[in-house]
Design a protein around this motif. Structure first.
Motif, PDB file in Angstrom:
ATOM      1  N   GLU A 126       0.802  -1.226   0.000  1.00  0.00           N
ATOM      2  CA  GLU A 126       0.000   0.000   0.000  1.00  0.00           C
ATOM      3  C   GLU A 126       0.838   1.281   0.000  1.00  0.00           C
ATOM      4  O   GLU A 126       0.297   2.365  -0.178  1.00  0.00           O
ATOM      5  CB  GLU A 126      -0.943   0.006   1.213  1.00  0.00           C
ATOM      6  CG  GLU A 126      -1.996  -1.104   1.173  1.00  0.00           C
ATOM      7  CD  GLU A 126      -2.963  -1.033   2.337  1.00  0.00           C
ATOM      8  OE1 GLU A 126      -4.172  -1.148   2.115  1.00  0.00           O
ATOM      9  OE2 GLU A 126      -2.485  -0.842   3.481  1.00  0.00           O
ATOM     10  N   ASN A 127       2.153   1.112   0.208  1.00  0.00           N
ATOM     11  CA  ASN A 127       3.011   2.309   0.262  1.00  0.00           C
ATOM     12  C   ASN A 127       4.100   2.259  -0.800  1.00  0.00           C
ATOM     13  O   ASN A 127       5.302   2.333  -0.496  1.00  0.00           O
ATOM     14  CB  ASN A 127       3.644   2.439   1.657  1.00  0.00           C
ATOM     15  CG  ASN A 127       4.588   1.277   1.962  1.00  0.00           C
ATOM     16  OD1 ASN A 127       4.390   0.158   1.473  1.00  0.00           O
ATOM     17  ND2 ASN A 127       5.619   1.526   2.759  1.00  0.00           N
TER      18      ASN A 127
ATOM     19  N   TYR B 115       6.776   3.298  -3.620  1.00  0.00           N
ATOM     20  CA  TYR B 115       7.547   4.513  -3.912  1.00  0.00           C
ATOM     21  C   TYR B 115       6.936   5.139  -5.159  1.00  0.00           C
ATOM     22  O   TYR B 115       6.686   4.455  -6.159  1.00  0.00           O
ATOM     23  CB  TYR B 115       9.011   4.148  -4.148  1.00  0.00           C
ATOM     24  CG  TYR B 115       9.935   5.341  -4.197  1.00  0.00           C
ATOM     25  CD1 TYR B 115      10.650   5.722  -3.077  1.00  0.00           C
ATOM     26  CD2 TYR B 115      10.089   6.090  -5.365  1.00  0.00           C
ATOM     27  CE1 TYR B 115      11.519   6.817  -3.116  1.00  0.00           C
ATOM     28  CE2 TYR B 115      10.938   7.181  -5.416  1.00  0.00           C
ATOM     29  CZ  TYR B 115      11.643   7.549  -4.289  1.00  0.00           C
ATOM     30  OH  TYR B 115      12.479   8.628  -4.325  1.00  0.00           O
TER      31      TYR B 115
ATOM     32  N   LYS C 263       2.798   5.219  -9.572  1.00  0.00           N
ATOM     33  CA  LYS C 263       3.372   3.941  -9.186  1.00  0.00           C
ATOM     34  C   LYS C 263       4.170   3.355 -10.347  1.00  0.00           C
ATOM     35  O   LYS C 263       3.893   3.630 -11.519  1.00  0.00           O
ATOM     36  CB  LYS C 263       2.242   2.977  -8.797  1.00  0.00           C
ATOM     37  CG  LYS C 263       2.695   1.597  -8.356  1.00  0.00           C
ATOM     38  CD  LYS C 263       1.498   0.705  -8.070  1.00  0.00           C
ATOM     39  CE  LYS C 263       1.956  -0.725  -7.801  1.00  0.00           C
ATOM     40  NZ  LYS C 263       0.811  -1.623  -7.553  1.00  0.00           N
TER      41      LYS C 263
ATOM     42  N   THR D 237      -3.519   6.367  -5.945  1.00  0.00           N
ATOM     43  CA  THR D 237      -4.422   6.585  -4.808  1.00  0.00           C
ATOM     44  C   THR D 237      -5.000   5.247  -4.380  1.00  0.00           C
ATOM     45  O   THR D 237      -5.197   4.354  -5.215  1.00  0.00           O
ATOM     46  CB  THR D 237      -5.561   7.554  -5.172  1.00  0.00           C
ATOM     47  OG1 THR D 237      -6.463   7.643  -4.054  1.00  0.00           O
ATOM     48  CG2 THR D 237      -6.330   7.074  -6.398  1.00  0.00           C
TER      49      THR D 237
ATOM     50  N   ASP E  38       9.145   0.080  -2.254  1.00  0.00           N
ATOM     51  CA  ASP E  38       8.211   0.822  -1.407  1.00  0.00           C
ATOM     52  C   ASP E  38       8.856   2.117  -0.898  1.00  0.00           C
ATOM     53  O   ASP E  38      10.010   2.423  -1.207  1.00  0.00           O
ATOM     54  CB  ASP E  38       7.666  -0.050  -0.262  1.00  0.00           C
ATOM     55  CG  ASP E  38       8.702  -0.387   0.805  1.00  0.00           C
ATOM     56  OD1 ASP E  38       9.763   0.282   0.868  1.00  0.00           O
ATOM     57  OD2 ASP E  38       8.457  -1.317   1.600  1.00  0.00           O
ATOM     58  N   GLN E  39       8.108   2.880  -0.117  1.00  0.00           N
ATOM     59  CA  GLN E  39       8.578   4.197   0.339  1.00  0.00           C
ATOM     60  C   GLN E  39       9.798   4.112   1.246  1.00  0.00           C
ATOM     61  O   GLN E  39      10.522   5.088   1.415  1.00  0.00           O
ATOM     62  CB  GLN E  39       7.439   4.923   1.061  1.00  0.00           C
ATOM     63  CG  GLN E  39       6.317   5.360   0.135  1.00  0.00           C
ATOM     64  CD  GLN E  39       5.150   5.968   0.884  1.00  0.00           C
ATOM     65  OE1 GLN E  39       5.152   6.034   2.123  1.00  0.00           O
ATOM     66  NE2 GLN E  39       4.140   6.405   0.153  1.00  0.00           N
ATOM     67  N   ASP E  40      10.039   2.945   1.827  1.00  0.00           N
ATOM     68  CA  ASP E  40      11.209   2.747   2.675  1.00  0.00           C
ATOM     69  C   ASP E  40      12.410   2.244   1.883  1.00  0.00           C
ATOM     70  O   ASP E  40      13.409   1.822   2.474  1.00  0.00           O
ATOM     71  CB  ASP E  40      10.875   1.763   3.801  1.00  0.00           C
ATOM     72  CG  ASP E  40       9.738   2.256   4.686  1.00  0.00           C
ATOM     73  OD1 ASP E  40       9.708   3.467   4.979  1.00  0.00           O
ATOM     74  OD2 ASP E  40       8.875   1.430   5.064  1.00  0.00           O
TER      75      ASP E  40
END
Length: 451
Positions: free
Chosen positions: A227-228, A230, A236, A269, A357-359
Motif C-alpha cells: 500500500e506504500n 515509492y 506507481k 491513490t 516501497d517508500q522505505d
C-alpha cells in the motif's frame, strides 16, 4: 538398461537435432536457428553473422522455443552436445506465481533450520501470499487479523494484468470463490503431478507479455497489496530486470545492467482500487489508457531511475537498495536450484518484476520465463536488441568465450557456484570484509568487455 544404452536407444527413436557430423562445437561456423517469435528476437537472430534460419522440420542448433513446444517435445528429442534451447524443462517452479511462493517459503524454512533466523530473514522480500482456493481458510484467518488492508488477486499463470483485481472486503473474495467453484478444470497441471508433467497453465510464451492465453486457469494467489509504493511524479511503477541462467547445477547466473521502470499512467491513490490504470503497471494495461502516449510510453531506463534515486537519497541508500535486489535474484534462484532440472542444453532469460516501497525496500512480484521481447518504443527496441545480442554472446554457440569472463556485453557474472567479486583473482570469503559483488545494475553498459 544402462544410461548410455538408454541414450543410444533414444537417439535412434527420437527426432535428432544439431547432429554435428563429425565436427566438434569449436569448429562450427554455421549456426542453424529456429524460433516462432516474430519480434525483436527474430531481427537479432536474422542479423547475426553466420546464423541461418531453419523452418518447419529442418534440423537446428539453436531453438528459442515457447514452452508449449518444450512440454510436447523435449522428452522425445535427442540433442547433440552443442545444441541449446531457451527454457529449462520445469522452469515453472520459479515462474508460476504459486510455485514460486511455495519454493521460497520452503527455502526460508530450510535456511532457518540450517543457518538461523537472521539468514532466513533474507528471504522476506515477497508479500504475504496464499494460494487459492486450496489455502482459502488460512487466508480468511489472516484477513480477519488485519481488517481494512488491501489485497490483490492474481491468476497464477497469466500475464498482461488479465484477471487481476484488488479488494478489501471478504465478500469480494467469497463472490470470486463462488464463481470458480463450479468450473470444470481443464488444465493438464491439475490432473497430473508436478514432478511428471509440465503444467499447461505454466507461464509460457503464449501467455507472456506479448502472447495470449490458451487455457483457462482456475488457481489464483491472494497477496497482500503493497500500500506504500515509492512514487515518482505521484505515479506507481515497478522494475523489469533481466537475469540469465546458464546452469542450475552448479548455479551460474548473469545480471543485465539495463532494464526499465514501468509507470502507471494515472496518479496513485488507494481511494479507487478498481482502477487498473492506477495500480497495474503492465504495458499491456497502460497502453489502453485514453491518454497513453505511444511514442513516449511509460518507461524509464534503469540508469535514469538510479540517477534519480541517487539525487534524492544519496549514493549509499541506492547501493543498499540495489544490493537488496541482488539478494532477491540469488535467493530466488537458490530456492529452486534443487528442483529445476538442470540440463546442459538449456538456458533461461528471466524477467524479474520488482516493486520498491517508500522505505526503499524491494519486493519481488513475479518472475517471467517469457518476458516480452516486443518493443513499445524505439528506446525499448534498442534495449531489447542489445539484451538479446548479449544473451547470444553469453550462450556462445560460436564457442568464442574462455569460460573465465566476468562480463560479456551488458551482462555481469553474478553467481558462479558462489558469489562473484568485482576484484580479480581468488577471493577470501571467510569474513566477506572487502568483498564487492560483481553486479552493476543501472550502470551505463556501453563500454566493451575489457574496457
Amino acid at each position: 538398461m544402462s544410461l548410455q544404452k538408454a541414450w543410444s536407444l533414444k537417439s535412434q527413436t527420437s527426432k535428432g537435432h544439431g547432429a554435428s557430423k563429425g565436427k566438434e562445437r569449436e569448429q562450427r561456423t554455421l549456426i542453424r536457428f529456429k524460433t516462432t517469435l516474430m519480434n525483436t528476437l527474430m531481427d537479432v537472430l536474422r542479423h547475426r553473422p553466420g546464423w541461418v534460419e531453419v523452418k518447419d522440420e529442418g534440423e537446428w542448433d539453436f531453438y528459442w522455443c515457447d514452452v508449449s513446444w518444450l512440454r510436447e517435445n523435449f522428452d522425445h528429442t535427442y540433442m547433440d552436445e552443442h545444441v541449446r534451447i531457451s527454457h529449462f524443462r520445469n522452469h515453472y517452479e520459479l515462474t508460476r506465481k504459486n510455485y514460486m511462493v511455495k519454493n521460497l517459503k520452503r527455502f526460508r524454512k530450510q535456511l532457518e533450520r540450517e543457518a538461523g533466523k537472521t539468514e532466513a530473514a533474507k528471504c522476506d522480500f515477497f508479500p504475504k501470499t496464499f494460494e487459492m482456493p486450496c489455502e482459502y481458510h488460512l487466508f480468511v484467518e489472516e484477513f480477519r487479523k488485519n481488517p481494512g488492508i488491501t489485497w490483490i488477486m492474481k491468476p497464477v499463470a497469466r500475464s498482461q494484468g488479465k484477471g487481476i483485481f484488488l479488494f478489501r472486503r471478504l465478500k469480494d473474495i467469497m463472490d470470486w470463490r463462488k464463481g470458480t467453484a463450479g468450473k470444470k478444470v481443464t488444465s493438464v497441471e491439475t490432473q497430473a503431478t508436478r514432478a511428471n508433467v509440465n503444467p499447461s497453465g505454466s507461464h509460457d510464451t503464449r501467455s507472456s507479455d506479448d502472447q495470449k492465453d490458451d487455457i483457462p486457469v482456475e488457481n489464483y494467489v491472494a497477496q497482500r497489496y503493497v500500500e506504500n509504493p515509492y512514487l515518482i511524479g505521484g505515479r506507481k511503477f515497478d522494475l523489469r530486470v533481466y537475469v540469465l541462467v546458464m546452469s542450475y547445477i552448479p548455479l551460474r547466473a548473469w545480471l543485465y545492467r539495463d532494464g526499465f521502470a514501468r509507470f502507471s499512467n494515472t496518479r496513485f491513490t488507494l481511494n479507487s482500487i478498481d482502477d487498473h490504470y492506477v495500480h497495474l503497471t503492465n504495458v499491456a494495461v497502460q497502453k489502453t489508457s485514453p491518454d497513453y502516449h505511444p511514442k513516449k510510453g511509460c518507461k524509464w531506463t534503469l540508469q535514469r531511475f538510479r540517477q534519480y534515486l541517487a539525487s534524492k537519497h544519496g549514493p549509499k541508500a541506492v547501493e543498499t537498495l540495489f544490493s537488496d535486489m541482488d539478494n532477491i535474484f540469488i535467493k530466488s534462484l537458490q530456492s529452486v536450484q534443487k528442483v529445476i532440472i538442470s540440463d546442459k542444453h538449456c538456458f533461461e532469460l528471466y524477467g524479474y518484476d520488482i516493486l520498491i516501497d517508500q522505505d526503499l525496500k524491494p519486493w519481488l512480484l513475479e518472475v517471467n520465463a517469457s518476458p516480452s521481447l516486443t518493443a513499445s518504443s524505439q528506446e525499448d527496441y534498442e534495449l531489447k536488441t542489445c539484451l538479446l545480442e548479449d544473451t547470444l554472446h553469453v550462450v556462445d554457440m560460436e564457442a568464442r568465450l574462455t569460460g573465465k569472463e566476468k562480463r560479456v556485453g551488458g551482462f555481469d557474472l553474478m553467481w558462479n557456484d558462489g558469489p562473484v567479486s568485482r576484484e580479480e583473482g581468488p577471493c577470501d570469503l571467510s569474513g566477506m570484509g572487502n568483498f564487492v559483488t560483481n553486479t552493476h545494475l543501472g550502470v551505463m553498459s556501453n563500454l566493451q568487455p575489457g574496457d
